[in-house]
Design an enzyme around this catalytic site. Structure first.
Site, mmCIF file in Angstrom:
data_model
loop_
_atom_site.group_PDB
_atom_site.id
_atom_site.type_symbol
_atom_site.label_atom_id
_atom_site.label_comp_id
_atom_site.label_asym_id
_atom_site.label_seq_id
_atom_site.Cartn_x
_atom_site.Cartn_y
_atom_site.Cartn_z
ATOM 1 N N HIS A 117 64.280 37.804 67.902
ATOM 2 C CA HIS A 117 65.198 38.484 69.170
ATOM 3 C C HIS A 117 64.918 40.072 68.306
ATOM 4 O O HIS A 117 64.754 40.949 69.491
ATOM 5 C CB HIS A 117 67.045 38.174 68.835
ATOM 6 C CG HIS A 117 66.545 36.252 70.528
ATOM 7 N ND1 HIS A 117 66.224 35.382 69.543
ATOM 8 C CD2 HIS A 117 65.931 36.704 71.430
ATOM 9 C CE1 HIS A 117 65.866 34.808 70.505
ATOM 10 N NE2 HIS A 117 65.871 34.935 72.108
ATOM 11 N N ARG B 216 68.430 35.648 84.070
ATOM 12 C CA ARG B 216 68.546 34.069 82.878
ATOM 13 C C ARG B 216 69.997 34.487 82.772
ATOM 14 O O ARG B 216 70.374 35.253 82.417
ATOM 15 C CB ARG B 216 67.325 34.243 81.992
ATOM 16 C CG ARG B 216 67.777 33.004 81.060
ATOM 17 C CD ARG B 216 66.968 33.328 79.868
ATOM 18 N NE ARG B 216 67.886 33.972 79.304
ATOM 19 C CZ ARG B 216 66.806 33.676 77.520
ATOM 20 N NH1 ARG B 216 65.561 34.117 76.977
ATOM 21 N NH2 ARG B 216 67.111 35.071 76.752
ATOM 22 N N CYS C 19 57.099 34.441 80.268
ATOM 23 C CA CYS C 19 58.444 35.589 79.904
ATOM 24 C C CYS C 19 58.197 35.658 78.248
ATOM 25 O O CYS C 19 59.239 36.955 77.143
ATOM 26 C CB CYS C 19 59.305 35.655 80.628
ATOM 27 S SG CYS C 19 60.576 33.727 80.436
HETATM 28 C C1 PEP Z 1 61.072 32.408 75.397
HETATM 29 O O1 PEP Z 1 61.717 32.115 74.594
HETATM 30 O O2 PEP Z 1 60.186 32.551 75.595
HETATM 31 C C2 PEP Z 1 61.934 33.646 75.873
HETATM 32 C C3 PEP Z 1 60.974 34.283 77.240
HETATM 33 O O3 PEP Z 1 63.593 33.439 75.340
HETATM 34 P P1 PEP Z 1 63.929 34.155 74.399
HETATM 35 O O4 PEP Z 1 62.854 34.894 73.573
HETATM 36 O O5 PEP Z 1 64.613 34.921 74.499
HETATM 37 O O6 PEP Z 1 64.422 32.897 73.932
HETATM 38 MG MG MG Z 2 64.112 30.907 75.195
#
Ligand code: PEP
Ligand code: MG
Length: 563
Positions: A190, A328, A488
């Site tokens: 992240h 989300r 996404c």
């Molecule tokens: C993913 O898992 O691809 C996503 C978009 O959500 P995150 O990266 O926040 O887990």
């Molecule tokens: Mg995710």
């Protein structure tokens, strides 16, 4: 001693595109009170030292406050009061009197105080983070080690760390941080995602990063995943030339996403809060494909109220009047812990009660969020759609969609980021309006490779044919029930992979806004049948590397010259 890394190119993984150069600022690791600390024998003398440590912290905060803007000034002044709080030093004195070592007494006193703040709730509970910050700075003073965290930046800087927590990355001063380099982290951690969203070039998995002396000039190449130590003027100039070439190639990239033969593919932004929304709203984008709401609350100690949330969501939606915003619901847990949505430690948090599973345990938290989103959606003219993270089954999807509609929000969707949901997309999406592929988690769960483990980054590569097979299955399932499927995860921002995804039937791509122009250009150079051919090439390859090479060889030269 000779510098171990001077004059070399350090290699890592580029996770946020762009280039920048500047002096290194090292982020000191967290400080812990040593378990083998000698006992206190003279409690009065020890208390004098501890008080001096807190006073040094208070003076430092006062100095910072004098240079900060209005809001930061108020926060810093409130923190100074904590550092000078007499009850805090009394709590520490009690531990010193029983013979506890200085550092451990500071830790114990601060934690006692934190528990009291938490019990009081409201404003006090929200100060717990500040209290712990003051405590760890005082601890560093007592131990004679650098203060933990990101030091105050006085000018353009390259922030170097072993790793950064998402909450640390989110609070970086964008006007001063020109690049980020870490020795840990992975392509879909992240922190990497936040860096890309903030448009800050970043390279992770640079083994020798923390050995770089403070102040060393480095040039960071977030595309190639390289960090050049003490670069020559010529090298820095060559990076500028490359930037200029890319800017020129992208200067004609504008308007909605569309393939060369006119097939529309919505180009959307991934955002994590109000500042991102304001920036992305001003750009040539068709809306937001992923608003990670949990990012807004990473440092909150208590659950935000309905009114507080509604106000934030209004500010996020306002720049997108007439455009879509896919929100989300809170994806708390694993590497994004939220203090107010914590179900206790788990052995395998990535496989545990995170995302929608956590919402199912705390349904009132989900309902408050949905109600706040509905209020904000009504007050602004944005086309708000809501989706759930970590959905695994059709029952979960149905439960979520019902709750979304009961709260007056018309469009409910789910993220497809668990292989089980991808393989059963037809059924999972039956009662929903749309699906959105979270390729970061989908890669993690398909390949059984922790996305936080940079060392496993080859397995996490979304070009892995197995990951692409799962994506293809999800797209086919969605098509059977006539539901649009977007992407996404980070894969959507890779221009070559974006073509493959469109070839599989994806109808929208959401990414860090800085990645949109190149993806738009890639689409404009290829027809839908060409994208379908690229998808076949990628899925019929035996390995991720072969798939990428096959697609690169078949894609248009105007694109591959740039990537
Ligand atoms: C993913 O898992 O691809 C996503 C978009 O959500 P995150 O990266 O926040 O887990
Ligand atoms: Mg995710």
């Amino acid at each position: 001693m000779a510098d171990p890394v001077q004059g070399r190119t350090l290699r890592g993984i580029g996770v946020s595109p762009g280039t920048a150069s500047g002096p290194v600022v090292q982020v000191a690791p967290p400080v812990r009170a040593p378990a083998d600390e000698p006992a206190t024998t003279d409690a009065d003398a020890a208390l004098v030292e501890v008080k001096a440590a807190f006073e040094a912290v208070a003076l430092d905060l006062e100095e910072r406050a004098a240079r900060a803007d209005d809001t930061a000034q108020q926060i810093l002044r409130a923190t100074v009061l904590i550092a000078r709080d007499r009850s805090l030093s009394k709590a520490i004195a009690k531990h010193l009197a029983t013979g506890t070592g200085k550092a451990n007494a500071v830790h114990a006193g601060v934690e006692e105080f934190a528990a009291q703040f938490e019990a009081l709730g409201g404003y006090f509970a929200e100060r717990v983070t500040d209290l712990r910050d003051v405590g760890s700075r005082a601890l560093a003073q007592v131990l004679g080690v650098p203060a933990p965290g990101i030091p105050e930046l006085t000018g353009p800087s390259v922030v170097v760390a072993h790793d950064l927590a998402p909450s640390e990355t989110a609070t970086l001063d964008r006007s001063k941080v020109v690049a980020i380099v870490t020795s840990a982290g992975g392509r879909t951690s992240h922190t990497a995602i936040l860096a890309a969203q903030m448009g800050i070039p970043a390279v992770v998995q640079v083994a020798e990063a923390t050995a770089l002396p403070v102040g060393t000039l480095v040039a960071v190449d977030g595309d190639a995943g390289e960090v050049v130590v003490d670069p020559s003027e010529d090298f820095v100039a060559s990076l500028s030339v490359r930037r200029a070439k890319l800017t020129a190639a992208l200067s004609g990239s504008a308007g909605p996403g569309v393939t060369r033969d006119g097939h529309a593919v919505a180009l959307l932004a991934n955002i994590g809060g109000v500042a991102d929304a304001v920036e992305a709203g001003a750009q040539d984008l068709e809306g937001v494909g992923l608003f990670r709401t949990e990012f807004v609350f990473l440092s909150a100690d208590t659950a935000p109220t309905l009114d507080e949330q509604a106000e934030i969501y209004r500010q996020v939606f306002a720049p997108f009047e007439g455009r879509r915003v896919v929100v989300r619901t809170l994806d708390a847990g694993a590497d994004k812990p939220l203090a107010f949505a914590d179900l206790g430690p788990e052995e395998n948090p990535a496989l545990g009660r995170r995302g929608l599973r956590l919402s199912a345990e705390l349904p009132e938290l989900l309902d408050t969020q949905l109600e706040a989103l509905a209020v904000a959606a009504r007050d602004t003219g944005a086309d708000v759609r809501v989706m759930a993270p970590m959905v695994a089954t059709a029952e979960e999807a149905d439960w979520f969609a019902r709750r979304v509609r009961e709260n007056g929000l018309p469009k409910a969707g789910v993220m497809i980021e668990v292989p089980g949901a991808a393989l059963r997309a037809e059924h999972v999406l039956a009662d929903c309006d749309f699906g959105s592929l979270g390729t970061n988690d989908l890669a993690q769960y398909t390949m059984a490779a922790d996305r936080m483990q940079g060392a496993l980054s080859d397995l996490l590569d979304p070009w892995q044919p197995a990951v692409l097979d799962v994506i293809q299955a999800a797209c086919r399932g969605a098509a059977r029930v006539g539901r649009p499927m977007g992407v996404c995860g980070e894969a959507g921002g890779d221009p070559l992979l974006a073509l493959v995804l469109v070839g599989m039937g994806v109808s929208s791509l959401s990414m860090a806004p800085s990645k949109v122009p190149l993806v738009r250009l890639a689409l404009s150079l290829h027809s839908l049948p060409e994208c379908q051919l690229l998808a076949t090439l990628a899925t019929s390859a035996r390995t991720a590397v072969d798939g990428l090479e096959a697609v690169r060889a078949a894609a248009k030269g105007e694109l591959t010259a740039l990537v």
